[in-house]
Design a protein around this motif. Structure first.
Motif, short mmCIF file in Angstrom:
data_model
loop_
_atom_site.label_atom_id
_atom_site.label_comp_id
_atom_site.label_asym_id
_atom_site.label_seq_id
_atom_site.Cartn_x
_atom_site.Cartn_y
_atom_site.Cartn_z
N VAL A 41 0.85 -1.19 0.00
CA VAL A 41 0.00 0.00 0.00
C VAL A 41 0.88 1.24 0.00
N ALA A 42 0.33 2.33 -0.51
CA ALA A 42 1.06 3.60 -0.55
C ALA A 42 1.08 4.23 0.84
N ARG A 43 2.15 4.90 1.14
CA ARG A 43 2.24 5.62 2.41
C ARG A 43 1.16 6.70 2.44
N GLY A 44 0.44 6.79 3.55
CA GLY A 44 -0.62 7.78 3.70
C GLY A 44 -1.99 7.30 3.25
N SER A 45 -2.07 6.11 2.66
CA SER A 45 -3.37 5.63 2.17
C SER A 45 -4.24 5.12 3.32
N ASP A 46 -5.55 5.25 3.15
CA ASP A 46 -6.49 4.71 4.13
C ASP A 46 -6.53 3.20 3.94
N ILE A 127 4.11 -1.10 3.62
CA ILE A 127 3.80 0.30 3.35
C ILE A 127 4.95 0.86 2.52
N ARG A 128 4.63 1.20 1.27
CA ARG A 128 5.65 1.69 0.35
C ARG A 128 6.07 3.10 0.72
N THR A 129 7.36 3.33 0.76
CA THR A 129 7.85 4.67 1.06
C THR A 129 8.09 5.48 -0.20
N ASP A 130 8.05 4.82 -1.36
CA ASP A 130 8.28 5.55 -2.61
C ASP A 130 6.99 6.12 -3.21
N VAL A 131 5.82 5.76 -2.64
CA VAL A 131 4.54 6.29 -3.10
C VAL A 131 3.82 6.86 -1.89
N ILE A 155 -0.45 12.43 -5.63
CA ILE A 155 0.36 11.22 -5.54
C ILE A 155 1.80 11.61 -5.79
N ALA A 156 2.65 11.33 -4.83
CA ALA A 156 4.08 11.60 -4.97
C ALA A 156 4.79 10.25 -5.13
N TYR A 157 5.73 10.22 -6.08
CA TYR A 157 6.48 8.99 -6.33
C TYR A 157 7.95 9.32 -6.37
N ALA A 158 8.74 8.57 -5.64
CA ALA A 158 10.19 8.79 -5.59
C ALA A 158 10.90 7.53 -6.05
N GLY A 159 10.70 7.18 -7.30
CA GLY A 159 11.30 5.96 -7.82
C GLY A 159 11.77 6.15 -9.25
#
Length: 166
Positions: A41-46, A127-131, A155-159
Motif C-alpha cells: 500500500v502507498a504511504r498515507g493511504s487509508d 507500506i511503500r515509502t516511494d509512493v 500522488i508523490a512517487y520517488a522511484g
C-alpha cells in the motif's frame, strides 16, 4: 520389548497433538477470515479491512475486548454482543502515515460468553515509502445515476522515471 512399547506410545501422543492443533476452536469457527494481508500500500493511504463474524450458536456471544499487538494497527468490533445467527464485523485499520515498510501485527478478540476464548488474527502490510497519497482515501458519498463527481488526490512517487499510473 519395553523399548518398542515406549516408542509406539510416543508416536500416538505426537499424532494426537497434531490433530487437535488443526481443529478450530468454537470462537475461530465464527470468523470469515483468520488472517489478513493488506499487501503493498502507498504511504498515507487509508487502509481498512472488515472481518465478518457470525454467531453460529444458540447462545448470545459477547466480545469482552479487542486489542492489537502493535501501535501500527487498530481494531474495533461493530458490536459487542451477537445473538444467535447475527453477524458483526471487526474493523481493522493500519496506520500508514506513522509507519513504513513491512509491518506485522495481531488482532486479538477476547470472548467472555458463552465460554471464555481468544482468537488471534495475524495482520500484515508493506507500506511503500516511494509512493505517498494525500488524502489517503476518497469518498464520493451518494452519486446520482449518470453523475460524474470528481476528487483531487496528490500522488508523490520517488522511484524510477518510467513509472506511470493507469
Amino acid at each position: 520389548m519395553m523399548r518398542h512399547v515406549l516408542c509406539s506410545f510416543s508416536l500416538v501422543v505426537a499424532f494426537s497433538g497434531v490433530a487437535s492443533a488443526e481443529e478450530l476452536t468454537w470462537a475461530q469457527k465464527m470468523f470469515e477470515h483468520l488472517s489478513h494481508d493488506f499487501g503493498d500500500v502507498a504511504r498515507g493511504s487509508d487502509t481498512v479491512f472488515r472481518i465478518k463474524l457470525t454467531n453460529l450458536y444458540k447462545e448470545t456471544v459477547h466480545i469482552s475486548n479487542v486489542r492489537t499487538t502493535c501501535g501500527c494497527t487498530a481494531a474495533k468490533p461493530s458490536k459487542n454482543s451477537l445473538e444467535s445467527r447475527e453477524e458483526g464485523y471487526i474493523e481493522i485499520t493500519m496506520d500508514t502515515r506513522k509507519f513504513s515498510r513491512k509491518k506485522e501485527s495481531n488482532v486479538i478478540v477476547t470472548f467472555d460468553s458463552p465460554f471464555p476464548a481468544e482468537v488471534r488474527i495475524p495482520i500484515a502490510v508493506y507500506i511503500r515509502t516511494d509512493v505517498v497519497v494525500e488524502p489517503g482515501g476518497v469518498n464520493f458519498g451518494a452519486v446520482e445515476v449518470g453523475g460524474a463527481p470528481t476528487q483531487t488526490v496528490a500522488i508523490a512517487y520517488a522511484g524510477r522515471p518510467d513509472w506511470t499510473i493507469r
